[in-house]
Motif scaffolding. Sequence first.
Motif, PDB file in Angstrom:
ATOM      1  N   GLU A 113       8.225 -11.609  -0.877  1.00 43.17           N
ATOM      2  CA  GLU A 113       8.360 -10.826   0.361  1.00 43.17           C
ATOM      3  C   GLU A 113       7.011 -10.464   0.954  1.00 43.17           C
ATOM      4  OE1 GLU A 113      10.988  -7.461   0.053  1.00 43.17           O
ATOM      5  OE2 GLU A 113      12.384  -8.586  -1.201  1.00 43.17           O
ATOM      6  N   HIS A 114       6.005 -10.287   0.093  1.00 40.03           N
ATOM      7  CA  HIS A 114       4.687  -9.863   0.575  1.00 40.03           C
ATOM      8  C   HIS A 114       3.615 -10.932   0.422  1.00 40.03           C
ATOM      9  CE1 HIS A 114       6.805  -6.058  -0.114  1.00 40.03           C
ATOM     10  NE2 HIS A 114       6.146  -5.680   0.958  1.00 40.03           N
ATOM     11  N   GLY A 115       3.938 -12.014  -0.311  1.00 40.75           N
ATOM     12  CA  GLY A 115       2.999 -13.115  -0.456  1.00 40.75           C
ATOM     13  C   GLY A 115       1.831 -12.815  -1.363  1.00 40.75           C
ATOM     14  N   ARG A 135       8.219  -1.403  -3.437  1.00 42.90           N
ATOM     15  CA  ARG A 135       7.931  -2.215  -2.247  1.00 42.90           C
ATOM     16  C   ARG A 135       9.207  -2.528  -1.466  1.00 42.90           C
ATOM     17  NH1 ARG A 135       3.216  -6.629  -2.806  1.00 42.90           N
ATOM     18  NH2 ARG A 135       1.561  -5.232  -3.493  1.00 42.90           N
ATOM     19  N   ARG A 136      10.291  -2.832  -2.178  1.00 45.92           N
ATOM     20  CA  ARG A 136      11.558  -3.110  -1.491  1.00 45.92           C
ATOM     21  C   ARG A 136      12.044  -1.891  -0.712  1.00 45.92           C
ATOM     22  NH1 ARG A 136      13.911  -6.424  -6.350  1.00 45.92           N
ATOM     23  NH2 ARG A 136      13.170  -8.488  -5.746  1.00 45.92           N
ATOM     24  N   GLY A 188       7.058   6.845   9.679  1.00 40.14           N
ATOM     25  CA  GLY A 188       7.988   6.219   8.762  1.00 40.14           C
ATOM     26  C   GLY A 188       9.385   6.805   8.804  1.00 40.14           C
ATOM     27  N   ALA A 189       9.549   7.949   9.464  1.00 42.98           N
ATOM     28  CA  ALA A 189      10.883   8.567   9.562  1.00 42.98           C
ATOM     29  C   ALA A 189      11.719   7.857  10.613  1.00 42.98           C
ATOM     30  CB  ALA A 189      10.739  10.045   9.918  1.00 42.98           C
ATOM     31  N   LEU A 190      13.003   8.164  10.629  1.00 38.38           N
ATOM     32  CA  LEU A 190      13.867   7.609  11.657  1.00 38.38           C
ATOM     33  C   LEU A 190      13.538   8.233  13.006  1.00 38.38           C
ATOM     34  CD1 LEU A 190      17.293   7.636   9.811  1.00 38.38           C
ATOM     35  CD2 LEU A 190      15.705   5.734  10.076  1.00 38.38           C
ATOM     36  N   ASP A 247      12.647  -1.646   3.274  1.00 38.84           N
ATOM     37  CA  ASP A 247      13.927  -1.174   3.817  1.00 38.84           C
ATOM     38  C   ASP A 247      13.718   0.019   4.742  1.00 38.84           C
ATOM     39  OD1 ASP A 247      15.333  -3.131   2.505  1.00 38.84           O
ATOM     40  OD2 ASP A 247      15.991  -1.827   0.858  1.00 38.84           O
ATOM     41  N   ASN A 248      12.869   0.950   4.355  1.00 37.03           N
ATOM     42  CA  ASN A 248      12.574   2.108   5.203  1.00 37.03           C
ATOM     43  C   ASN A 248      11.935   1.688   6.521  1.00 37.03           C
ATOM     44  OD1 ASN A 248      13.634   3.906   3.361  1.00 37.03           O
ATOM     45  ND2 ASN A 248      11.655   4.397   2.445  1.00 37.03           N
ATOM     46  N   GLN A 249      11.029   0.720   6.478  1.00 36.42           N
ATOM     47  CA  GLN A 249      10.398   0.228   7.701  1.00 36.42           C
ATOM     48  C   GLN A 249      11.431  -0.416   8.617  1.00 36.42           C
ATOM     49  OE1 GLN A 249       7.381  -2.352   6.104  1.00 36.42           O
ATOM     50  NE2 GLN A 249       5.837  -0.731   6.037  1.00 36.42           N
ATOM     51  N   ARG A 250      12.355  -1.164   8.041  1.00 36.50           N
ATOM     52  CA  ARG A 250      13.414  -1.801   8.843  1.00 36.50           C
ATOM     53  C   ARG A 250      14.312  -0.757   9.499  1.00 36.50           C
ATOM     54  NH1 ARG A 250      14.721  -5.999   4.210  1.00 36.50           N
ATOM     55  NH2 ARG A 250      13.087  -7.513   4.649  1.00 36.50           N
TER      56      ARG A 250
END
Length: 138
Positions: A5-7, A18-19, A60-62, A23-26
């Motif tokens: 995912e991050h290379g 990291r996952r 990073g919050a919604l 997910d939070n960024q998405r």
Amino acid sequence: MHDPEHGDGTSLADRPHRRRAVDNQRRSAASADQVHRAMVAVRERTPTGWHAAARQHIDGALHAFEVEPVSGCIDAVACLIPPRCGFCGWRVQVGTYRIGFAVYRDGGARVASFATAGDALGAAIRAVGKEIAGTAHR
């Protein structure tokens, strides 16, 4: 270990972190998109004497809309929260200097959800209006 995912390389212990971060960024990006798409409708339906603005309270919050009376007669604000995993519609959270609460459906203990941000705006204005009226009698 290689992280596809991050290379780059990462430890097994770091992968779940990291996952979650991805997910939070998405989710944050999705909420920003939903708020942006609803912005015109919310601003058009915001009555005179009220202010609605898109906000992200911390990085990073919604993203959400904050709705409050312009007059400043009470320390109350409503947040219109876009749909996300597990919730089918827009939700309303009201906060005052005393307490914060969600708007619930009539006759039950389920958080209300609204099909559009405009519908949520109407519920938010009614809820904050009740707080204003309640404060006037204290």
